[in-house]
Scaffold this active site. Structure first.
Site, PDB file in Angstrom:
ATOM      1  N   SER A 394       0.788  -1.232   0.000  1.00  0.00           N
ATOM      2  CA  SER A 394       0.000   0.000   0.000  1.00  0.00           C
ATOM      3  C   SER A 394       0.821   1.285   0.000  1.00  0.00           C
ATOM      4  O   SER A 394       0.263   2.374  -0.175  1.00  0.00           O
ATOM      5  CB  SER A 394      -0.932   0.005   1.212  1.00  0.00           C
ATOM      6  OG  SER A 394      -1.800  -1.101   1.171  1.00  0.00           O
ATOM      7  N   ALA A 395       2.119   1.195   0.217  1.00  0.00           N
ATOM      8  CA  ALA A 395       2.942   2.409   0.230  1.00  0.00           C
ATOM      9  C   ALA A 395       2.893   3.152  -1.099  1.00  0.00           C
ATOM     10  O   ALA A 395       3.171   4.356  -1.151  1.00  0.00           O
ATOM     11  CB  ALA A 395       4.393   2.058   0.579  1.00  0.00           C
TER      12      ALA A 395
END
Length: 700
Positions: A394-395
């Site tokens: 998700s970064a």
């Protein structure tokens, strides 16, 4: 009448003879004139040219090595030095024979000790055959089946190769003294005419220097000189970034030998073979000294004159503060050891971190530790930051949201999307970490704060003009992968960053279609929330820096400047200052950027139940960023066909601080943990950012 005829005969003969003599005289005269003309042509018109040619053949210029340039940190502290040491050298003359070198090696081994651990079978054979008696004996054996004509027709090299092969098969045993001599002989044999090689250049003792000096008359070509080895006064934590220099025995690397020879290198020259030492080889090597030697008719040296004393290599001033680098190294090791103690590293690869100035691209620290879960061995691996790739999770969602904003799929004023799971046929439910139904709909800011996978998938469907019906195949634009990757590439994800180090990876892209040529819709949705393509950690810090600085993708760099050294050893003039370089400007406006910046701030400072990094809310100065968790399966190279590999977690995070005026951007990753519990990514980010503002770092 007969009488008169007899009297006339002598008269005719006498008249012909002078004529012939005259013709001969004319021919001789012409030839003599031609000879004089040719001599005049050679002497008067071209005398200078031929004289120069004679002098050129009698005089040879030989090159000598100079010390390599040094490397300093951003505070001017020496981190790579040249440690001088006494050395025993050998200069090969034009007339020296193999038997001469054999005798010199046998004498020299009495006065010095050389480690013979690397002595090869070929080295032993060459030494053995250098003894004339041995060679003649072997000659008889290997030629006993050949006729005299066959022996004469065979090239000498071919015969020698057969002799070497024979000796190697016999496994000739050498005494310890002979083994020492064999090592010396091998080093001497590597020298070509008028070149100098090191016989012993490391750990030469004063006693050895004294012995060689005392017996130098019986050791023609052997001299006592000075050599230097790379040393690291501030420790070796950065040696993997700095790289290695080849030894004289290794010489030029095979993959670059032709290129370097064309640049004037010799085969046994020492050169940078990796990373900074290789990238800045033309700067660090300096320029060799040039000495003109005169050779007499007997090929003996008659005179030498130094034409150019050479110039030491220029120095590199890095962007990295050694103190801060050490703190980052300690943080990486400490956090990973904590994970190790908690028993979540049974499949782990290690831990990596990189910090960069988001406004300039200057690298502030680069650290990594590689872990082998089978052996438990842990090694420093700073270069994993640029040459290892990971699915970051998700970064990367900030790039997805900005892609959606730039595409027009959402706007800053209208970014709310439903947060219902995505159902595809024959596929597990695609949802977020939190329970289904937790949120009915989310804005882009809240989707970043709570790390909603559903939001990113629905945004990708909008970007790809998808027609979605639950439990049915999604019809989406064929170029959905190109669209998403096009946005990611603008931030540096999936493309090389341009850092001044060789060996950088560009990342790994997953397949876009199945075996039938149909777009892999499920994989495209995975791509949207960072669970498909793999990136380097350096790409991640470049990406978050681009958001932090307002849209400028900066080229990362490690060398801040290049500097001369004065004759007395003091620092000289700066000859090159690295200027920040914008690789591209991402085409979003300020209102679009603020959507992501607000979301990144809320990731840390939000107060929702699913806010992902609120544990960092008390860090000063205030942090903004995005966490990442990617699920994958452990690949065991010893069991590649395992049908049920264990599932693992890759934990990552990108961040910058202060959030309102970023001075540092950071990216971290801990791949293949067996559990996401522990918040190791948050702890590592906190340690790195806190250490930066606690360290008196130089402004890069």
């Amino acid at each position: 009448m007969k009488f008169f005829k007899r009297l006339n005969k002598p008269k005719t003969t006498q008249s012909i003879l002078p004529f012939r003599l005259n013709v001969l005289l004319v021919i001789v005269f012409v030839l003599f004139a031609l000879l004089v003309g040719q001599l005049a042509y050679l002497q008067l018109l071209n005398g200078t040219k031929f004289q120069a040619e004679v002098e050129r053949s009698d005089k040879t210029v030989i090159a000598g090595n100079v010390p390599r340039g040094l490397v300093y940190d951003s505070k001017g502290r020496l981190i790579v030095d040249n440690e001088p040491s006494s050395a025993i050298t050998y200069t090969r003359s034009a007339t020296v024979k193999t038997t001469d070198m054999f005798q010199i090696a046998n004498r020299l081994q009495k006065y010095i000790y050389i480690d013979d651990a690397n002595l090869t079978a070929r080295d032993k054979a060459d030494y053995y055959l250098a003894d004339e008696n041995h060679y003649k004996k072997v000659q008889k054996i290997i030629n006993r089946h050949l006729t005299e004509e066959e022996q004469q027709a065979e090239p000498e090299r071919q015969e020698y190769r057969r002799a070497v092969a024979y000796v190697k098969k016999q496994h000739v045993t050498l005494t310890p003294e002979q083994q020492q001599a064999a090592v010396i002989f091998a080093k001497m044999s590597a020298a070509y005419q008028y070149s100098t090689v090191y016989i012993k250049s490391y750990q030469t003792t004063p006693q050895e220097v004294a012995q060689v000096s005392e017996h130098q008359t019986e050791l023609p070509g052997i001299q006592v000189g000075i050599d230097s080895q790379r040393s690291y006064p501030m420790g070796d934590s950065m040696t993997s970034i700095i790289g290695k220099v080849s030894t004289e025995k290794q010489g030029l690397p095979d993959d670059r030998i032709n290129q370097l020879l064309a640049q004037g290198y010799s085969r046994n020259d020492r050169v940078g073979t990796s990373y900074l030492e290789q990238e800045y080889e033309p700067i660090l090597k300096g320029s060799k000294s040039l000495t003109q030697i005169a050779v007499g008719t007997n090929n003996k040296l008659t005179d030498s004159l130094q034409k150019y004393k050479g110039e030491k290599g220029d120095n590199l001033n890095l962007t990295i503060d050694a103190d801060y680098q050490n703190k980052v190294d300690q943080a990486v090791h400490s956090i990973f050891n904590t994970a190790l103690a908690n028993g979540v590293t049974q499949y782990a690869d290690g831990a990596y971190a990189v910090a960069m100035n988001p406004k300039t691209g200057a690298i502030l620290a680069m650290s990594g530790v590689h872990y082998n879960p089978k052996t438990g061995k842990m090694t420093d691996d700073s270069l994993g930051v640029i040459n290892r790739t990971f699915v970051m999770g998700s970064a990367v969602k900030g790039a997805t949201v900005l892609g959606g904003l730039m595409s027009g799929a959402i706007t800053p004023d209208n970014s709310v999307l439903p947060d219902d799971p995505v159902y595809l046929p024959s596929t597990p439910i695609k949802k977020s970490v939190y329970p289904v139904g937790t949120f009915g709909a989310l804005s882009a800011q809240k989707a970043l704060e709570f790390s909603s996978n559903i939001y990113m998938m629905r945004l990708a469907m909008r970007i790809g003009n998808a027609k979605y019906v639950p439990n049915s195949y999604i019809h989406i634009d064929d170029d959905i992968f190109q669209k998403l990757r096009g946005y990611y590439n603008q931030f540096g994800l999936g493309v090389k960053t341009g850092i001044d180090l060789p060996g950088e990876s560009s990342g790994i892209e997953g397949a876009t279609t199945n075996s039938n040529g149909i777009v892999k819709v499920g994989s495209a949705l995975d791509e949207s929330y960072g669970n498909y393509d793999a990136y380097t950690l350096l790409q991640m810090v470049q990406y978050v820096s681009t958001i932090a600085n307002g849209g400028y993708r900066m080229r990362p760099y490690l060398v801040n400047s290049i500097q001369k050294t004065q004759n007395d050893g003091s620092m000289g003039a700066i000859i090159h200052q690295t200027q920040p370089q914008v690789l591209n400007r991402v085409d979003f406006n300020s209102s679009q950027l603020n959507v992501v910046k607000d979301g990144f701030y809320n990731v840390v400072h939000g107060n929702g139940g699913w806010t992902t990094a609120k544990q960092l809310a008390n860090v000063k100065p205030a942090i903004a960023g995005k966490t990442g968790t990617a699920q994958s399966f452990y690949y065991d190279p010893d069991n590649p066909n395992n049908v049920d590999p264990p599932q693992t977690i890759t934990s990552s995070m990108v961040a910058y601080a202060p959030y309102d005026d970023p001075q540092i951007a950071v990216a971290v990753v801990l791949p293949n943990l067996s559990s996401e519990k522990g918040e190791y990514n948050l702890s590592l980010i906190k340690s790195i950012i806190t250490a930066y503002f606690d360290t008196d770092t130089k402004d890069n």
